[in-house]
Design a protein around this motif. Sequence first.
Motif: not given
Length: 220
Positions: A151-155, A193-198, A200-205
Amino acid sequence: MKWNRFFISAMLLIVAASAMAGDSIYTSQIEESRYDKRVHRYRKDWASLIPTQFVVQNAGNMGLFSVGIGWDYGKRRQWETDLLFGHIPRHDSNRGKLTITLKENLIPWSISLTDEASIEPFTASIYLNTVYGHEFWRSQPSRYPSNYYQYMSTKFRWNIAFGQRLTFQIPKNRRKHAKSVTFLYEISTCDLYIRAKFQDSSVSLKDIIGLSLGVKLQML
């Protein structure tokens, strides 16, 4: 003889006043035709397409810098729609890239500091950004695991931002192309970015948010 002249003059004045009153009453009762109403509505609709502001902004997931036009509307001019064109330098790639952003802003409050200065203590924005380049895609390429970018794209990137603004009114005797200038900042992030945060917990704010600075010229 004098009384006759006076009487005739008085009668003429009364008749003239009555005629003028009758004309004014008749004029006030004239209704606008359907054609005139349609013309006025047509002109008003086209006039609403005239941009009311010019915006320059850096970062914010829109490129190194973006420039564009915008429209403000609402009872308190609390809504804005901006169309921005940005540029991403080539860095490690072989060419720079063009970005286009459609941005909707809400400015719910404005507090006057002086006769010529005001602050907007809170702004909220949502915007859609796209990047032109073959490196970006709408649907997930086969080289990625199944449903890796579901459900995501980079474009296309959905972004949200919150910020504040400081506005200065230009004195009327000094106005040429704008009536006010606004300095703004925004803290923003995007769906990827929000998806990456959820995930991977190592991704900081600080890894998923960014600071954007901008200037807006209110032309109308």
